[in-house]
Design a protein around this motif. Structure first.
Motif, PDB file in Angstrom:
ATOM      1  N   ARG A   1       6.147   2.477  -3.117  1.00 26.36           N
ATOM      2  CA  ARG A   1       5.268   3.428  -2.406  1.00 26.36           C
ATOM      3  C   ARG A   1       3.881   2.838  -2.256  1.00 26.36           C
ATOM      4  O   ARG A   1       3.267   2.931  -1.183  1.00 26.36           O
ATOM      5  CB  ARG A   1       5.226   4.750  -3.144  1.00 26.36           C
ATOM      6  CG  ARG A   1       4.125   5.692  -2.652  1.00 26.36           C
ATOM      7  CD  ARG A   1       4.244   7.059  -3.299  1.00 26.36           C
ATOM      8  NE  ARG A   1       5.167   7.908  -2.547  1.00 26.36           N
ATOM      9  CZ  ARG A   1       5.627   9.080  -2.974  1.00 26.36           C
ATOM     10  NH1 ARG A   1       5.303   9.509  -4.188  1.00 26.36           N
ATOM     11  NH2 ARG A   1       6.432   9.803  -2.226  1.00 26.36           N
TER      12      ARG A   1
ATOM     13  N   THR B   1       6.888   7.814   3.888  1.00 26.35           N
ATOM     14  CA  THR B   1       6.404   8.813   4.840  1.00 26.35           C
ATOM     15  C   THR B   1       5.970  10.131   4.228  1.00 26.35           C
ATOM     16  O   THR B   1       5.518  11.023   4.947  1.00 26.35           O
ATOM     17  CB  THR B   1       7.499   9.100   5.878  1.00 26.35           C
ATOM     18  OG1 THR B   1       8.668   9.616   5.220  1.00 26.35           O
ATOM     19  CG2 THR B   1       7.871   7.836   6.633  1.00 26.35           C
ATOM     20  N   SER B   2       6.115  10.278   2.923  1.00 25.90           N
ATOM     21  CA  SER B   2       5.738  11.550   2.297  1.00 25.90           C
ATOM     22  C   SER B   2       5.006  11.296   0.983  1.00 25.90           C
ATOM     23  O   SER B   2       4.965  10.166   0.490  1.00 25.90           O
ATOM     24  CB  SER B   2       6.992  12.397   2.023  1.00 25.90           C
ATOM     25  OG  SER B   2       7.701  11.904   0.891  1.00 25.90           O
ATOM     26  N   GLU B   3       4.457  12.362   0.452  1.00 24.70           N
ATOM     27  CA  GLU B   3       3.809  12.298  -0.859  1.00 24.70           C
ATOM     28  C   GLU B   3       4.596  13.099  -1.887  1.00 24.70           C
ATOM     29  O   GLU B   3       4.054  13.548  -2.897  1.00 24.70           O
ATOM     30  CB  GLU B   3       2.370  12.813  -0.755  1.00 24.70           C
ATOM     31  CG  GLU B   3       1.492  11.962   0.161  1.00 24.70           C
ATOM     32  CD  GLU B   3       0.050  12.445   0.221  1.00 24.70           C
ATOM     33  OE1 GLU B   3      -0.271  13.442  -0.473  1.00 24.70           O
ATOM     34  OE2 GLU B   3      -0.753  11.851   0.952  1.00 24.70           O
ATOM     35  N   LEU B   4       5.878  13.255  -1.635  1.00 26.67           N
ATOM     36  CA  LEU B   4       6.731  14.007  -2.553  1.00 26.67           C
ATOM     37  C   LEU B   4       6.741  13.350  -3.930  1.00 26.67           C
ATOM     38  O   LEU B   4       6.727  12.119  -4.033  1.00 26.67           O
ATOM     39  CB  LEU B   4       8.157  14.061  -2.021  1.00 26.67           C
ATOM     40  CG  LEU B   4       8.396  14.877  -0.743  1.00 26.67           C
ATOM     41  CD1 LEU B   4       9.826  14.657  -0.252  1.00 26.67           C
ATOM     42  CD2 LEU B   4       8.151  16.359  -1.008  1.00 26.67           C
TER      43      LEU B   4
ATOM     44  N   SER C   1       3.428   2.499   1.697  1.00 20.05           N
ATOM     45  CA  SER C   1       3.005   3.787   2.273  1.00 20.05           C
ATOM     46  C   SER C   1       1.578   3.720   2.777  1.00 20.05           C
ATOM     47  O   SER C   1       0.830   2.813   2.457  1.00 20.05           O
ATOM     48  CB  SER C   1       3.143   4.902   1.240  1.00 20.05           C
ATOM     49  OG  SER C   1       2.239   4.706   0.179  1.00 20.05           O
TER      50      SER C   1
ATOM     51  N   LEU D   1      11.450   8.262   2.292  1.00 22.14           N
ATOM     52  CA  LEU D   1      10.646   9.353   1.725  1.00 22.14           C
ATOM     53  C   LEU D   1       9.394   8.812   1.036  1.00 22.14           C
ATOM     54  O   LEU D   1       8.320   9.417   1.125  1.00 22.14           O
ATOM     55  CB  LEU D   1      11.489  10.155   0.735  1.00 22.14           C
ATOM     56  CG  LEU D   1      12.638  10.979   1.350  1.00 22.14           C
ATOM     57  CD1 LEU D   1      13.495  11.586   0.243  1.00 22.14           C
ATOM     58  CD2 LEU D   1      12.087  12.067   2.260  1.00 22.14           C
TER      59      LEU D   1
END
Length: 316
Positions: free
Chosen positions: A312, A276-279, A316, A273
């Protein structure tokens, strides 16, 4: 002047050779000539050698003609290191190592040293994807699974590929001080000491076996519901086993406890996560089953040597 010799064989990894030698070459720019590193390549073949990426090159001399004293003797990795056997090289290494100050390997070059009997009794490392194979192949060595590089007496081994640069920087720092190593690292746009170990690059979870068993049923359910709370009792219920029997069978089949499996799965989920995401970190922690950012941060620091935010930023 210190001599650094790199042994080359068919199907070696070119970056394993070029990275460390470039460190010593850049260090020479800062050193007075009498303190330069003399770089020498030694080949197992007469004529050109083909690296694993298809590049051909000529070593400075054949190992049969190499009788000098070396301050550091290095072996690179690559498919040739772990898939091939070079008895002539193994015999040569056995005779050469007693004459050198230090010796070592980059990446899977540890397998070459292992087949020459030069890892026995030492603490060593290799690329994270090959540590289990190294452990099984050379049980007399103590294999560190999460180190960028490991120094044990006169032996220095490194993890995968670019970790050879870390190894060479450590040698430069020992020979000429931390300041020079930092200067070289700046030229190469790397750091002298990376945060965390190899675990930050390797998955903590292996793929679940496709074979349908009570254990794999429990595994699949856990992986699909990581945001739920799990205990040994609940996981055992998914497998229709008693908690004690489930824990025993699970540990025997996976070589880890059910709770270690759960923790590793949550860390890998969070890593995915973060990559692959900006959560928000709070959402990542919830979806991965950690419950809180604080708990997730604690386990990341413990297992990966990085905080979730640092992970991250790096991946990322």
């Amino acid at each position: 002047m210190k001599t650094v010799a790199m042994v080359l064989f068919p199907d070696f990894l070119l970056l394993d050779m070029a990275g460390p030698l470039e460190v010593f070459s850049v260090a020479n720019r800062y050193l007075n000539p009498e303190f330069h590193y003399q770089l020498i390549t030694l080949g197992t073949e007469h004529g050109a050698l083909r690296a694993s990426n298809g590049v051909w090159l000529h070593a400075d001399r054949h190992i049969d003609d190499a009788h000098d004293h070396y301050d550091l003797l290095l072996v690179p990795g690559g498919p040739g290191a772990y898939n091939e056997r070079f008895p002539g090289l193994f015999d040569w290494l056995k005779g050469a190592v007693p004459r050198v100050e230090r010796y070592g390997s980059i990446c899977t070059g540890a397998f070459v040293l292992g087949h020459a009997g030069l890892l026995d009794g030492y603490r060593v490392t290799t690329h994270w994807n090959y540590t289990e194979r190294l452990i099984k192949g050379f049980p007399k060595a103590s294999v560190a699974t999460d180190q960028i590089f490991v120094e044990d007496r006169n032996l220095i081994t490194s993890g995968g590929v670019t970790a050879g640069i870390d190894l060479a920087l450590a040698v430069v720092a020992r020979d000429h001080g931390k300041k020079l190593a930092q200067d070289v690292a700046k030229v190469l746009l790397v750091v002298t000491r990376r945060q965390g170990g190899q675990a930050q690059f390797s998955p903590l979870m292996a793929a679940v076996s496709p074979q349908e068993t009570p254990i794999t049923r429990a595994q699949h359910y856990v992986l699909e519901h990581l945001d739920e709370a799990f205990t040994i009792e609940r996981m055992a219920g998914l497998a229709n086993m008693s908690p004690r029997h489930f824990a025993r069978v699970f540990t025997r089949e996976l070589n880890m406890t059910p709770m270690a499996f759960l923790q590793n799965a949550r860390i890998d989920c969070a890593r995915n996560l973060l990559e692959t995401s900006e959560l928000p970190l709070k959402t990542v922690a919830y979806k991965s089953g950690f419950g809180s950012v604080r708990h997730m941060r604690s386990l990341f620091a413990q297992r990966l040597g990085l905080t979730p935010a640092q992970y991250r930023e790096q991946f990322s």
